[in-house]
Design a protein around this motif. Structure first.
Motif, PDB file in Angstrom:
ATOM      1  N   SER A   1       0.904  -1.240   0.017  1.00  0.00           N
ATOM      2  CA  SER A   1      -0.116  -0.218   0.062  1.00  0.00           C
ATOM      3  C   SER A   1       0.768   1.157   0.231  1.00  0.00           C
ATOM      4  CB  SER A   1      -0.881   0.266   1.099  1.00  0.00           C
ATOM      5  OG  SER A   1      -0.086  -0.170   2.184  1.00  0.00           O
ATOM      6  N   SER A   2       0.395   2.483  -0.265  1.00  0.00           N
ATOM      7  CA  SER A   2       1.137   3.625  -0.447  1.00  0.00           C
ATOM      8  C   SER A   2       0.149   4.902   0.189  1.00  0.00           C
ATOM      9  CB  SER A   2       1.517   4.132  -1.824  1.00  0.00           C
ATOM     10  OG  SER A   2       2.038   5.170  -1.912  1.00  0.00           O
ATOM     11  N   SER A   3       0.692   5.646   0.755  1.00  0.00           N
ATOM     12  CA  SER A   3      -0.099   6.731   1.338  1.00  0.00           C
ATOM     13  C   SER A   3      -0.298   7.950   0.476  1.00  0.00           C
ATOM     14  CB  SER A   3       0.567   7.499   2.582  1.00  0.00           C
ATOM     15  OG  SER A   3       1.720   7.953   2.047  1.00  0.00           O
ATOM     16  N   ASP A   4      -0.968   8.862   0.570  1.00  0.00           N
ATOM     17  CA  ASP A   4      -1.184  10.142  -0.176  1.00  0.00           C
ATOM     18  C   ASP A   4      -0.152  10.858  -0.019  1.00  0.00           C
ATOM     19  OD1 ASP A   4      -3.661   9.265  -1.002  1.00  0.00           O
ATOM     20  OD2 ASP A   4      -4.870  10.129   0.407  1.00  0.00           O
ATOM     21  N   GLY A   5       0.390  11.669  -1.119  1.00  0.00           N
ATOM     22  CA  GLY A   5       1.625  12.543  -0.997  1.00  0.00           C
ATOM     23  C   GLY A   5       1.224  13.767   0.039  1.00  0.00           C
ATOM     24  N   ASP A   6       2.051  14.337   0.741  1.00  0.00           N
ATOM     25  CA  ASP A   6       1.869  15.382   1.723  1.00  0.00           C
ATOM     26  C   ASP A   6       2.995  16.516   1.067  1.00  0.00           C
ATOM     27  OD1 ASP A   6       0.906  17.360   3.487  1.00  0.00           O
ATOM     28  OD2 ASP A   6       2.042  16.309   4.954  1.00  0.00           O
ATOM     29  N   GLN A   7       2.600  17.766   0.576  1.00  0.00           N
ATOM     30  CA  GLN A   7       3.512  18.554   0.367  1.00  0.00           C
ATOM     31  C   GLN A   7       4.012  19.446   1.388  1.00  0.00           C
ATOM     32  OE1 GLN A   7       1.884  21.604  -2.405  1.00  0.00           O
ATOM     33  NE2 GLN A   7       3.895  22.243  -3.141  1.00  0.00           N
ATOM     34  N   VAL A   8       5.234  19.890   1.347  1.00  0.00           N
ATOM     35  CA  VAL A   8       6.063  20.857   2.526  1.00  0.00           C
ATOM     36  C   VAL A   8       6.562  21.733   1.662  1.00  0.00           C
ATOM     37  CG1 VAL A   8       7.427  20.803   4.301  1.00  0.00           C
ATOM     38  CG2 VAL A   8       5.715  18.843   4.149  1.00  0.00           C
ATOM     39  N   THR A   9       6.402  22.850   2.126  1.00  0.00           N
ATOM     40  CA  THR A   9       7.349  24.026   1.472  1.00  0.00           C
ATOM     41  C   THR A   9       8.264  24.512   2.520  1.00  0.00           C
ATOM     42  OG1 THR A   9       5.252  24.992   0.121  1.00  0.00           O
ATOM     43  CG2 THR A   9       7.303  26.602   0.524  1.00  0.00           C
ATOM     44  N   VAL A  10       9.659  24.358   1.924  1.00  0.00           N
ATOM     45  CA  VAL A  10      10.837  24.715   2.808  1.00  0.00           C
ATOM     46  C   VAL A  10      11.123  26.289   2.402  1.00  0.00           C
ATOM     47  CG1 VAL A  10      13.111  24.274   3.151  1.00  0.00           C
ATOM     48  CG2 VAL A  10      11.535  22.569   3.011  1.00  0.00           C
ATOM     49  N   PHE A  11      11.428  27.036   3.324  1.00  0.00           N
ATOM     50  CA  PHE A  11      11.803  28.457   2.938  1.00  0.00           C
ATOM     51  C   PHE A  11      12.848  28.917   3.817  1.00  0.00           C
ATOM     52  CE2 PHE A  11       9.508  28.509   7.101  1.00  0.00           C
ATOM     53  CZ  PHE A  11      10.153  29.565   7.822  1.00  0.00           C
ATOM     54  N   ARG A  12      13.775  29.849   3.259  1.00  0.00           N
ATOM     55  CA  ARG A  12      14.983  30.322   4.009  1.00  0.00           C
ATOM     56  C   ARG A  12      14.716  31.602   4.516  1.00  0.00           C
ATOM     57  NH1 ARG A  12      19.939  28.142   2.062  1.00  0.00           N
ATOM     58  NH2 ARG A  12      20.008  26.537   0.485  1.00  0.00           N
ATOM     59  N   PRO A  13      14.715  31.896   5.656  1.00  0.00           N
ATOM     60  CA  PRO A  13      14.320  33.135   6.389  1.00  0.00           C
ATOM     61  C   PRO A  13      15.227  34.101   6.163  1.00  0.00           C
ATOM     62  CG  PRO A  13      15.190  31.537   8.145  1.00  0.00           C
ATOM     63  CD  PRO A  13      15.098  30.702   6.698  1.00  0.00           C
ATOM     64  N   ARG A  14      14.762  35.319   5.746  1.00  0.00           N
ATOM     65  CA  ARG A  14      15.725  36.642   5.779  1.00  0.00           C
ATOM     66  C   ARG A  14      15.924  37.046   6.946  1.00  0.00           C
ATOM     67  NH1 ARG A  14      12.409  39.919   1.179  1.00  0.00           N
ATOM     68  NH2 ARG A  14      12.448  38.299  -0.684  1.00  0.00           N
ATOM     69  N   PRO A  15      17.184  37.399   6.997  1.00  0.00           N
ATOM     70  CA  PRO A  15      17.735  38.456   8.317  1.00  0.00           C
ATOM     71  C   PRO A  15      16.674  39.412   8.683  1.00  0.00           C
ATOM     72  CG  PRO A  15      19.473  37.907   6.831  1.00  0.00           C
ATOM     73  CD  PRO A  15      18.113  37.709   5.852  1.00  0.00           C
ATOM     74  N   PRO A  16      16.271  39.646   9.929  1.00  0.00           N
ATOM     75  CA  PRO A  16      15.393  40.650  10.308  1.00  0.00           C
ATOM     76  C   PRO A  16      16.026  41.983  10.278  1.00  0.00           C
ATOM     77  CG  PRO A  16      16.116  39.406  12.376  1.00  0.00           C
ATOM     78  CD  PRO A  16      16.727  38.543  11.235  1.00  0.00           C
ATOM     79  N   LYS A  17      15.151  42.977   9.810  1.00  0.00           N
ATOM     80  CA  LYS A  17      15.936  44.366  10.011  1.00  0.00           C
ATOM     81  C   LYS A  17      15.732  44.883  11.141  1.00  0.00           C
ATOM     82  CE  LYS A  17      14.104  45.076   5.169  1.00  0.00           C
ATOM     83  NZ  LYS A  17      13.326  46.205   4.193  1.00  0.00           N
ATOM     84  N   PRO A  18      17.090  45.525  11.468  1.00  0.00           N
ATOM     85  CA  PRO A  18      16.957  46.133  12.961  1.00  0.00           C
ATOM     86  C   PRO A  18      16.041  47.208  13.006  1.00  0.00           C
ATOM     87  CG  PRO A  18      18.938  46.716  11.531  1.00  0.00           C
ATOM     88  CD  PRO A  18      18.376  45.844  10.864  1.00  0.00           C
TER      89      PRO A  18
END
Length: 349
Positions: free
Chosen positions: A229-246
């Motif tokens: 058997s096989s599960s349904d696919g689950d999408q995950v978005t990966v992001f690179r956080p921007r450095p916070p502005k001071p």
């Protein structure tokens, strides 16, 4: 005349003896039936759904049997009699019988038993075969998270492997489940991890979140026991956080390089205060500042680094080699904006 009568009597006696001898000979040549070519088709018998699977049992009987019977039975269970189709016109030949196996028949070793008999005796033969009950499975409650995920963080990929078996819907323990990933924009699934289910059928693995894409789980099944058997696919978005502005402004105040003028090779004292704007007023700020020097016809060059104390004040020394300007630079950080002090000219003699 007497001799002729005697000859007739003698001939009759000889014929009588011969008839008796022949009858005895026929009696001694009669044999028990023979059994051969016991066959089960299909073998093994594999039940994969609610639809029954009909198996055909056949064997060959020889030597004129008066009675033929056949049964099938699991290793631990009651025997089932087979209704046989006899050969046409003679008791010798190929007999066949059928039986339909459903979900109610136990899996495991079974035996075909055959018996053929006549007035001389009986012959028995048997042949073993296997019955497999193959059950459907499913992967439920599958998911990968958290989502969206920060680049380099850990994702938990989990779910539950269940079997739709003889006892109904239940977790399937101690089974190997693969975790697959397909990168966004690609068509290819890659196996990246695996886990073995616990007693409830649960599985969970931790993986690195490096690319956006889809996750799924697969179970290959076990031959003669379970479907894959096989599960349904689950999408995950990966992001690179921007450095916070001071947010907070900063300034360097009261900067001074002394004494002036100064003899060449002597030490200069460099002091000042780093401040930030906090809640409507300027407060001393603890951080790192750098000291820079520029000769009259030169460019700004780095000299050294100094640290402010809890009040924002700093004090350090540098060697006076040329006349020129001195200043201090605060590069800023995640909470505070950068700033630069006023320059201070020092004459070197």
């Amino acid at each position: 005349m007497l001799k002729r009568i005697s000859a007739v009597i003698l001939a009759a006696a000889v014929a009588s003896v011969g008839l008796a001898t022949g009858t005895a000979a026929n009696a001694t040549t009669a044999e028990k039936p023979t059994l051969s070519d016991l066959t089960i088709n299909p073998s093994p018998v594999v039940v994969t759904s609610r639809d029954k699977v009909t198996a055909t049992f056949s064997f060959v009987v020889g030597k004129e049997a008066d009675k033929v019977e056949a049964t099938i039975a699991p290793r631990r269970g009651d025997a089932r009699s087979l209704t046989l189709t006899a050969p046409t016109g003679t008791p010798d030949g190929k007999y066949t019988g059928t039986f339909s196996f459903g979900r109610g028949e136990p899996a495991g070793e079974w035996r075909l038993s055959v018996k053929a008999s006549n007035e001389t005796g009986a012959t028995e033969a048997s042949k073993d075969f296997r019955v497999f009950q193959v059950w459907p499975t499913d992967i439920v409650r599958f998911g990968a998270g958290p989502e969206p995920a920060r680049f380099g963080s850990s994702l938990t990929v989990s779910g539950r492997l269940v079997i739709h078996g003889s006892r109904g819907f239940d977790g399937l323990k101690d089974q190997r489940v693969k975790i697959l990933f397909k990168e966004k924009g690609s068509w290819r699934w890659k196996t990246v991890a695996w886990d073995r289910t616990n007693w409830r059928g649960d599985f969970a693995v931790r993986v690195k979140a490096l690319k956006s894409g889809w996750w799924k789980a697969e179970y290959d099944g076990v031959r003669g026991f379970t479907h894959g058997s096989s599960s349904d696919g689950d999408q995950v978005t990966v992001f690179r956080p921007r450095p916070p502005k001071p947010d907070a402004a900063s300034r360097v105040v009261d900067f001074n390089a002394s004494p002036e003028p100064v003899k060449k090779g002597k030490k200069l004292s460099l002091a000042g205060e780093l401040q930030t704007w906090d809640h409507g007023r300027w407060d001393g700020y603890e951080g790192k500042v750098s000291v820079w020097f520029k000769a009259k016809w030169g460019k700004w060059t780095y000299v050294k680094t100094a640290w402010t104390d809890g009040s924002g004040e700093f004090s350090t020394t540098a060697t006076a080699r040329k006349s020129g300007d001195w200043r201090v630079v605060f590069a800023g950080d995640k909470d505070t904006k950068p700033s630069t002090s006023k320059s201070d000219w020092v004459l070197v003699k």
